[in-house]
Design a protein around this motif. Sequence first.
Motif, PDB file in Angstrom:
ATOM      1  N   ILE A  83       0.843  -1.188   0.000  1.00  0.00           N
ATOM      2  CA  ILE A  83       0.000   0.000   0.000  1.00  0.00           C
ATOM      3  C   ILE A  83       0.880   1.241   0.000  1.00  0.00           C
ATOM      4  CG2 ILE A  83      -1.811   1.244   1.232  1.00  0.00           C
ATOM      5  CD1 ILE A  83      -2.620  -1.479   2.485  1.00  0.00           C
ATOM      6  N   ALA A  84       0.645   2.113  -0.959  1.00  0.00           N
ATOM      7  CA  ALA A  84       1.375   3.375  -1.047  1.00  0.00           C
ATOM      8  C   ALA A  84       0.541   4.486  -0.422  1.00  0.00           C
ATOM      9  CB  ALA A  84       1.675   3.705  -2.506  1.00  0.00           C
ATOM     10  N   VAL A  85       1.211   5.569  -0.111  1.00  0.00           N
ATOM     11  CA  VAL A  85       0.522   6.729   0.456  1.00  0.00           C
ATOM     12  C   VAL A  85       0.821   7.969  -0.372  1.00  0.00           C
ATOM     13  CG1 VAL A  85       2.390   7.387   2.044  1.00  0.00           C
ATOM     14  CG2 VAL A  85       0.019   7.995   2.602  1.00  0.00           C
ATOM     15  N   THR A  86      -0.170   8.818  -0.432  1.00  0.00           N
ATOM     16  CA  THR A  86      -0.002  10.176  -0.907  1.00  0.00           C
ATOM     17  C   THR A  86      -0.811  11.033   0.054  1.00  0.00           C
ATOM     18  OG1 THR A  86      -0.140  11.674  -2.810  1.00  0.00           O
ATOM     19  CG2 THR A  86      -1.988  10.141  -2.518  1.00  0.00           C
ATOM     20  N   GLY A  87      -0.390  12.254   0.260  1.00  0.00           N
ATOM     21  CA  GLY A  87      -1.167  13.070   1.187  1.00  0.00           C
ATOM     22  C   GLY A  87      -0.565  14.438   1.411  1.00  0.00           C
ATOM     23  N   HIS A  88      -1.365  15.246   2.081  1.00  0.00           N
ATOM     24  CA  HIS A  88      -0.975  16.620   2.357  1.00  0.00           C
ATOM     25  C   HIS A  88       0.153  16.673   3.386  1.00  0.00           C
ATOM     26  CE1 HIS A  88      -4.298  17.855  -0.067  1.00  0.00           C
ATOM     27  NE2 HIS A  88      -5.201  17.350   0.756  1.00  0.00           N
ATOM     28  N   MET A  89       1.092  17.567   3.138  1.00  0.00           N
ATOM     29  CA  MET A  89       2.227  17.765   4.042  1.00  0.00           C
ATOM     30  C   MET A  89       1.893  18.777   5.137  1.00  0.00           C
ATOM     31  SD  MET A  89       5.279  18.048   1.197  1.00  0.00           S
ATOM     32  CE  MET A  89       6.534  18.377   2.422  1.00  0.00           C
ATOM     33  N   ASP A  90       0.940  19.648   4.866  1.00  0.00           N
ATOM     34  CA  ASP A  90       0.690  20.806   5.722  1.00  0.00           C
ATOM     35  C   ASP A  90      -0.508  20.624   6.652  1.00  0.00           C
ATOM     36  OD1 ASP A  90      -1.193  20.780   3.693  1.00  0.00           O
ATOM     37  OD2 ASP A  90      -0.998  22.910   3.218  1.00  0.00           O
ATOM     38  N   LEU A  91      -0.563  19.486   7.332  1.00  0.00           N
ATOM     39  CA  LEU A  91      -1.652  19.236   8.278  1.00  0.00           C
ATOM     40  C   LEU A  91      -1.492  20.137   9.503  1.00  0.00           C
ATOM     41  CD1 LEU A  91      -1.540  15.331   8.253  1.00  0.00           C
ATOM     42  CD2 LEU A  91      -3.178  16.790   7.044  1.00  0.00           C
ATOM     43  N   THR A  92      -2.614  20.583  10.047  1.00  0.00           N
ATOM     44  CA  THR A  92      -2.537  21.335  11.293  1.00  0.00           C
ATOM     45  C   THR A  92      -2.124  20.385  12.412  1.00  0.00           C
ATOM     46  OG1 THR A  92      -4.846  20.930  11.873  1.00  0.00           O
ATOM     47  CG2 THR A  92      -4.382  22.925  10.571  1.00  0.00           C
ATOM     48  N   GLU A  93      -1.601  20.948  13.478  1.00  0.00           N
ATOM     49  CA  GLU A  93      -1.158  20.134  14.612  1.00  0.00           C
ATOM     50  C   GLU A  93      -2.307  19.298  15.178  1.00  0.00           C
ATOM     51  OE1 GLU A  93       1.052  21.019  18.792  1.00  0.00           O
ATOM     52  OE2 GLU A  93       1.656  22.249  17.082  1.00  0.00           O
ATOM     53  N   ALA A  94      -3.499  19.893  15.242  1.00  0.00           N
ATOM     54  CA  ALA A  94      -4.668  19.182  15.780  1.00  0.00           C
ATOM     55  C   ALA A  94      -5.112  18.038  14.861  1.00  0.00           C
ATOM     56  CB  ALA A  94      -5.823  20.154  15.996  1.00  0.00           C
ATOM     57  N   SER A  95      -4.751  18.102  13.581  1.00  0.00           N
ATOM     58  CA  SER A  95      -5.146  17.066  12.626  1.00  0.00           C
ATOM     59  C   SER A  95      -4.293  15.806  12.726  1.00  0.00           C
ATOM     60  CB  SER A  95      -5.038  17.600  11.190  1.00  0.00           C
ATOM     61  OG  SER A  95      -5.912  18.681  11.002  1.00  0.00           O
ATOM     62  N   VAL A  96      -3.076  15.933  13.214  1.00  0.00           N
ATOM     63  CA  VAL A  96      -2.142  14.805  13.217  1.00  0.00           C
ATOM     64  C   VAL A  96      -2.702  13.584  13.949  1.00  0.00           C
ATOM     65  CG1 VAL A  96       0.148  14.031  13.971  1.00  0.00           C
ATOM     66  CG2 VAL A  96      -0.115  16.214  12.772  1.00  0.00           C
ATOM     67  N   ARG A 112      -2.459  -0.820  -3.917  1.00  0.00           N
ATOM     68  CA  ARG A 112      -3.536   0.041  -3.433  1.00  0.00           C
ATOM     69  C   ARG A 112      -2.902   1.348  -2.980  1.00  0.00           C
ATOM     70  NH1 ARG A 112      -7.833  -2.389  -1.552  1.00  0.00           N
ATOM     71  NH2 ARG A 112      -9.254  -0.789  -0.890  1.00  0.00           N
ATOM     72  N   LEU A 113      -3.704   2.401  -2.980  1.00  0.00           N
ATOM     73  CA  LEU A 113      -3.227   3.725  -2.550  1.00  0.00           C
ATOM     74  C   LEU A 113      -4.092   4.228  -1.407  1.00  0.00           C
ATOM     75  CD1 LEU A 113      -1.335   6.223  -3.169  1.00  0.00           C
ATOM     76  CD2 LEU A 113      -3.241   7.092  -4.553  1.00  0.00           C
ATOM     77  N   VAL A 114      -3.449   4.751  -0.390  1.00  0.00           N
ATOM     78  CA  VAL A 114      -4.145   5.475   0.673  1.00  0.00           C
ATOM     79  C   VAL A 114      -3.827   6.949   0.462  1.00  0.00           C
ATOM     80  CG1 VAL A 114      -4.225   5.940   3.146  1.00  0.00           C
ATOM     81  CG2 VAL A 114      -4.148   3.591   2.341  1.00  0.00           C
ATOM     82  N   ALA A 115      -4.861   7.772   0.374  1.00  0.00           N
ATOM     83  CA  ALA A 115      -4.687   9.200   0.137  1.00  0.00           C
ATOM     84  C   ALA A 115      -5.222   9.993   1.320  1.00  0.00           C
ATOM     85  CB  ALA A 115      -5.426   9.611  -1.132  1.00  0.00           C
ATOM     86  N   VAL A 116      -4.332  10.688   2.004  1.00  0.00           N
ATOM     87  CA  VAL A 116      -4.744  11.620   3.056  1.00  0.00           C
ATOM     88  C   VAL A 116      -5.011  12.924   2.317  1.00  0.00           C
ATOM     89  CG1 VAL A 116      -4.132  12.728   5.226  1.00  0.00           C
ATOM     90  CG2 VAL A 116      -3.327  10.395   4.741  1.00  0.00           C
ATOM     91  N   TRP A 117      -6.275  13.095   1.953  1.00  0.00           N
ATOM     92  CA  TRP A 117      -6.632  14.095   0.952  1.00  0.00           C
ATOM     93  C   TRP A 117      -7.980  14.714   1.284  1.00  0.00           C
ATOM     94  CZ3 TRP A 117      -9.481  12.567  -3.983  1.00  0.00           C
ATOM     95  CH2 TRP A 117      -9.527  13.615  -4.911  1.00  0.00           C
TER      96      TRP A 117
END
Length: 163
Positions: free
Chosen positions: A4-17, A120-125
């Motif tokens: 499983i690969a990942v793609t996603g945003h780098m700029d998450l807020t601290e509360a989102s982590v 498969r891809l997991v996208a934090v998007w």
Amino acid sequence: MPTIAVTGHMDLTEASVPLVRDALRETLKPHTAAGDLTGLSCIAKGSDSIFAEVVLELGGSLIAVIPSKDYRQNKVKPDHKDTFDHLTAAASTVVVLDHETANRAAYEDANNTLLERADRLVAVWNGEPPSGKGGGTADTVLDARSAGMPVDVVWPNGAARKG
């Protein structure tokens, strides 16, 4: 043995982590029952690193795909160096792509490498369309979907990007 690969945003807020970490854990947990989980990540700050940490936490193996030869030296910020170094050391395989410098072409190649090696891809998007620059999260999701790859979108309630 799912890869499983990942793609996603780098700029998450601290509360989102923690929200993203919990959502990734729930998304990946069913794949650990099938045997060995392998995660593919460029281990950039944010989603990529959180995914890599969860893969390792769940007993999976990590393949780190580094976009260029100068990536750590020139692109990894001081606040991410310890995490980057820890994850590259913990990875079962580190693939450094044959680009001298980290640039849009290197990032696009890294995303293509992830998709070529994954099932498969997991996208934090957050679902926003591509920026038009290429090589971003939305671009990778669209490429995976057009190749017929299953995509799990992870964007828990309360998650947000900085800015």
